[in-house]
Design a protein around this motif. Structure first.
Motif, PDB file in Angstrom:
ATOM      1  N   GLN A 181      -8.291  -5.894  -4.437  1.00 29.81           N
ATOM      2  CA  GLN A 181      -7.788  -4.539  -4.160  1.00 29.81           C
ATOM      3  C   GLN A 181      -6.693  -4.178  -5.161  1.00 29.81           C
ATOM      4  N   THR A 213      -5.167  -7.238  -1.220  1.00 30.47           N
ATOM      5  CA  THR A 213      -5.672  -8.536  -1.683  1.00 30.47           C
ATOM      6  C   THR A 213      -5.811  -8.448  -3.208  1.00 30.47           C
ATOM      7  N   PHE A 269       0.827  -1.207   0.000  1.00 29.20           N
ATOM      8  CA  PHE A 269       0.000   0.000   0.000  1.00 29.20           C
ATOM      9  C   PHE A 269       0.860   1.254   0.000  1.00 29.20           C
ATOM     10  N   GLN A 308     -14.683 -13.280  -4.635  1.00 27.66           N
ATOM     11  CA  GLN A 308     -15.288 -14.148  -3.624  1.00 27.66           C
ATOM     12  C   GLN A 308     -15.483 -13.443  -2.277  1.00 27.66           C
ATOM     13  N   THR A 309     -16.346 -14.043  -1.465  1.00 28.66           N
ATOM     14  CA  THR A 309     -16.630 -13.492  -0.128  1.00 28.66           C
ATOM     15  C   THR A 309     -15.352 -13.426   0.708  1.00 28.66           C
ATOM     16  N   GLY A 310     -15.253 -12.385   1.504  1.00 34.39           N
ATOM     17  CA  GLY A 310     -14.148 -12.279   2.449  1.00 34.39           C
ATOM     18  C   GLY A 310     -12.816 -11.899   1.830  1.00 34.39           C
ATOM     19  N   THR A 311     -12.828 -11.357   0.603  1.00 27.45           N
ATOM     20  CA  THR A 311     -11.562 -11.035  -0.062  1.00 27.45           C
ATOM     21  C   THR A 311     -11.205  -9.547   0.015  1.00 27.45           C
ATOM     22  N   GLY A 312     -11.956  -8.795   0.822  1.00 29.88           N
ATOM     23  CA  GLY A 312     -11.575  -7.397   1.043  1.00 29.88           C
ATOM     24  C   GLY A 312     -12.148  -6.410   0.039  1.00 29.88           C
ATOM     25  N   LYS A 313     -13.359  -6.669  -0.409  1.00 25.36           N
ATOM     26  CA  LYS A 313     -13.964  -5.778  -1.402  1.00 25.36           C
ATOM     27  C   LYS A 313     -14.243  -4.384  -0.813  1.00 25.36           C
ATOM     28  N   THR A 314     -14.564  -4.335   0.477  1.00 29.12           N
ATOM     29  CA  THR A 314     -14.882  -3.030   1.080  1.00 29.12           C
ATOM     30  C   THR A 314     -13.713  -2.053   0.954  1.00 29.12           C
ATOM     31  N   ARG A 353     -13.117 -16.037   6.123  1.00 33.59           N
ATOM     32  CA  ARG A 353     -12.863 -14.667   5.661  1.00 33.59           C
ATOM     33  C   ARG A 353     -11.392 -14.295   5.812  1.00 33.59           C
ATOM     34  N   ASP A 413     -19.168  -9.037   8.332  1.00 37.23           N
ATOM     35  CA  ASP A 413     -17.819  -9.544   8.560  1.00 37.23           C
ATOM     36  C   ASP A 413     -17.662  -9.808  10.057  1.00 37.23           C
ATOM     37  N   PHE A 427      -3.341  -3.466   7.503  1.00 37.23           N
ATOM     38  CA  PHE A 427      -3.181  -3.997   6.151  1.00 37.23           C
ATOM     39  C   PHE A 427      -1.824  -3.545   5.617  1.00 37.23           C
ATOM     40  N   LYS A 459      -0.314  -5.495   2.555  1.00 35.34           N
ATOM     41  CA  LYS A 459      -0.407  -5.809   1.115  1.00 35.34           C
ATOM     42  C   LYS A 459      -1.861  -5.874   0.676  1.00 35.34           C
TER      43      LYS A 459
HETATM   44  P1  ADP Z   1     -15.723  -8.893   1.206  1.00 34.39           P
HETATM   45  O1  ADP Z   1     -16.496  -7.609   1.099  1.00 34.39           O
HETATM   46  O2  ADP Z   1     -14.910  -9.197   0.005  1.00 34.39           O
HETATM   47  O3  ADP Z   1     -16.564 -10.053   1.626  1.00 34.39           O
HETATM   48  P2  ADP Z   1     -14.487  -7.545   3.477  1.00 34.39           P
HETATM   49  O4  ADP Z   1     -14.243  -6.253   2.808  1.00 34.39           O
HETATM   50  O5  ADP Z   1     -15.607  -7.612   4.450  1.00 34.39           O
HETATM   51  O6  ADP Z   1     -14.659  -8.714   2.391  1.00 34.39           O
HETATM   52  O7  ADP Z   1     -13.127  -8.003   4.150  1.00 34.39           O
HETATM   53  C1  ADP Z   1     -12.960  -9.272   4.736  1.00 34.39           C
HETATM   54  C2  ADP Z   1     -11.900  -9.223   5.816  1.00 34.39           C
HETATM   55  O8  ADP Z   1     -10.604  -9.051   5.266  1.00 34.39           O
HETATM   56  C3  ADP Z   1     -12.112  -8.059   6.782  1.00 34.39           C
HETATM   57  O9  ADP Z   1     -12.024  -8.525   8.102  1.00 34.39           O
HETATM   58  C4  ADP Z   1     -10.997  -7.097   6.438  1.00 34.39           C
HETATM   59  O10 ADP Z   1     -10.576  -6.367   7.574  1.00 34.39           O
HETATM   60  C5  ADP Z   1      -9.895  -8.010   5.919  1.00 34.39           C
HETATM   61  N1  ADP Z   1      -8.998  -7.360   4.933  1.00 34.39           N
HETATM   62  C6  ADP Z   1      -9.393  -6.633   3.864  1.00 34.39           C
HETATM   63  N2  ADP Z   1      -8.327  -6.190   3.155  1.00 34.39           N
HETATM   64  C7  ADP Z   1      -7.217  -6.660   3.776  1.00 34.39           C
HETATM   65  C8  ADP Z   1      -5.801  -6.564   3.514  1.00 34.39           C
HETATM   66  N3  ADP Z   1      -5.330  -5.896   2.472  1.00 34.39           N
HETATM   67  N4  ADP Z   1      -4.966  -7.156   4.389  1.00 34.39           N
HETATM   68  C9  ADP Z   1      -5.452  -7.845   5.442  1.00 34.39           C
HETATM   69  N5  ADP Z   1      -6.759  -7.987   5.738  1.00 34.39           N
HETATM   70  C10 ADP Z   1      -7.656  -7.423   4.916  1.00 34.39           C
END
Ligand code: ADP
Ligand code: MG
Length: 416
Positions: free
Chosen positions: A28, A25, A3, A46-52, A337, A309, A21, A23
């Protein structure tokens, strides 16, 4: 790539660093540069991959840069999501990313008083995260103007563009400036919704990651055949064997959720419950307790299937199969996740076979079955019946001793 190497402001980098964070995902890595360039993006991962954070990081940066040049009044970025819990959670992410900036984010949802929300809006909000219903109310009452919005984000986009929500969304879209950046994110999308998404943007959309298998790589998932009336014994058995683990159970209706809670109560297991018929304050406190691990069992309807989450959910149980096929993916995506691993098991009764067929069609493959022999099946029922009887007897003894009809049950499924 780290980042720290991104072309984003130091203040935003500091916020991201503070979230732990280092690196990005995959999603991202692929979507942040495109969003920074101002492109419209449909991000499917996929779910839990850090889309937010995939949208929060570049958008906070964009809003912050424009505010450095001189802040203009009004909401600059609108984020729309399907549930109140998800709106709150996403606001937390925006808040963390923008911690060292002047950017203000705020979540507005239904189920709570409107006046404090209006007050906050009037004080100035840059990024507004909302559910469509409350949003629509505020606009029609003239409390919210959207003519400065230059970014629109639909999280859980396929849900937001689906029939139930689209009417509200359509009304809101009509009030947004035509010239804007539009971002869609979800773990699932179908051809019809994709077409609709395309029709809402000016620029060609960049599709980031389109996984063949929408199920998270971190989740091992199984089905097992259980008759409808026996499901509670199977759940009881599963809870007993996994007493220390955090378990999320999905059921089809509010009534069934209440029933499962009662059935577990009868065998001495405390649980939390979330469904659409509960007060918002009850929903919030249940989610908080489950997140904190104060209680390790949550019974929920599909209202909790998407986006939330929750740390350390180790097992998802589909006590009933979901009516909407894509919700299978979202439900079991509440586990596994980030880097964590998880398991999911679906109890499939005879009458649910057509639903299972549809889900497997959607996934493009069969879900592995755990076969339970007749003898094992009977043992699960017998053990449970024995215990219920034992419980009943001990309750009678207890009642005689105390002359009290009530007995406080011990919490078995609780973390030490
Ligand atoms: P999604 O929307 O893809 O289902 P989330 O955005 O809710 O996933 O993120 C899932 C989890 O991964 C969260 O707990 C978040 O804090 C964590 N996360 C997101 N980006 C990173 C990153 N770059 N490094 C480590 N953890 C991350
Ligand atoms: Mg999400």
């Amino acid at each position: 790539m780290k980042f720290s190497n991104y072309p984003i402001t130091e203040e935003v980098k500091k916020g991201v660093e503070g979230m732990g964070f280092s690196k990005p995902t995959d999603i991202q890595f692929k979507s942040i540069p495109a969003i920074i360039k101002g492109e419209d993006v449909l991000g499917i991962a996929q779910t839990g991959t850090g889309k937010t954070a995939a949208f929060a990081i570049p958008i906070v940066d964009k809003v912050f840069r424009s505010s450095i040049k001189g802040r203009k009044d009004g909401v600059r970025c609108l984020v729309m999501v399907p549930t109140r819990e998800l709106a709150q959670q996403i606001q937390e992410v925006f808040k963390a990313v923008s911690k060292f900036t002047t950017v203000k984010s705020f979540a507005i949802t239904g189920g709570v008083e409107q006046d404090p929300q209006i007050h906050k809006l009037n004080k100035g909000v840059d990024i507004l995260i909302t559910t469509p219903g409350r949003m629509y109310d505020l606009i029609s009452q003239g409390h919210l103007s959207l003519n400065r919005v230059n970014t629109l984000i639909l999280d859980e986009a396929d849900r937001m563009l689906d029939l139930g929500f689209y009417k509200d969304i359509e009304g809101i879209l009509g009030r947004l400036p035509k010239h804007r950046q539009t971002l869609f994110f979800s773990a699932t999308i179908n051809a019809k919704i994709k077409k609709l998404a395309y029709s809402l943007v000016n620029n060609a959309i960049r599709i980031q990651i389109s996984p063949k298998d929408p199920v998270s790589k971190n989740v091992r998932h199984y089905v097992t055949n259980v008759e409808m009336d026996d499901k509670r014994y199977f759940l009881e058995n599963l809870l007993e064997q996994n007493a220390e683990r955090k378990i999320l159970v999905f059921v089809r209706t509010q009534v069934r959720a209440e029933r499962v809670v009662k059935a577990m109560e009868r065998v001495g297991v405390d649980s939390l419950i979330i469904h659409g018929g509960k007060e918002q304050s009850e929903r919030n406190s249940a989610l908080k307790a489950f997140k904190a691990g104060d209680c390790m069992l949550l019974i929920a309807t599909d209202i909790s299937a998407r986006g939330v989450d929750i740390p350390d959910v180790e097992i998802v149980v589909n006590y009933d199969l979901p009516d909407l096929v894509e919700n299978y993916v979202h439900r079991i995506g509440r586990t596994g996740r980030g880097k964590q691993k998880g398991e999911a098991i679906s109890f499939v009764a005879e009458g649910e076979a057509p639903l299972l067929f549809e889900i497997e069609k959607f996934l493009g493959k069969k879900i592995q079955e755990i076969e339970v022999s007749k003898k094992e099946y009977q043992t699960i029922l017998d053990l449970s019946n024995e215990k219920s009887l034992g419980d009943l007897l001990s309750q009678i003894e207890f009642d005689l001793e105390n002359e009290s009809p009530k007995k406080k049950r011990k919490q078995k499924n609780k973390k030490k």
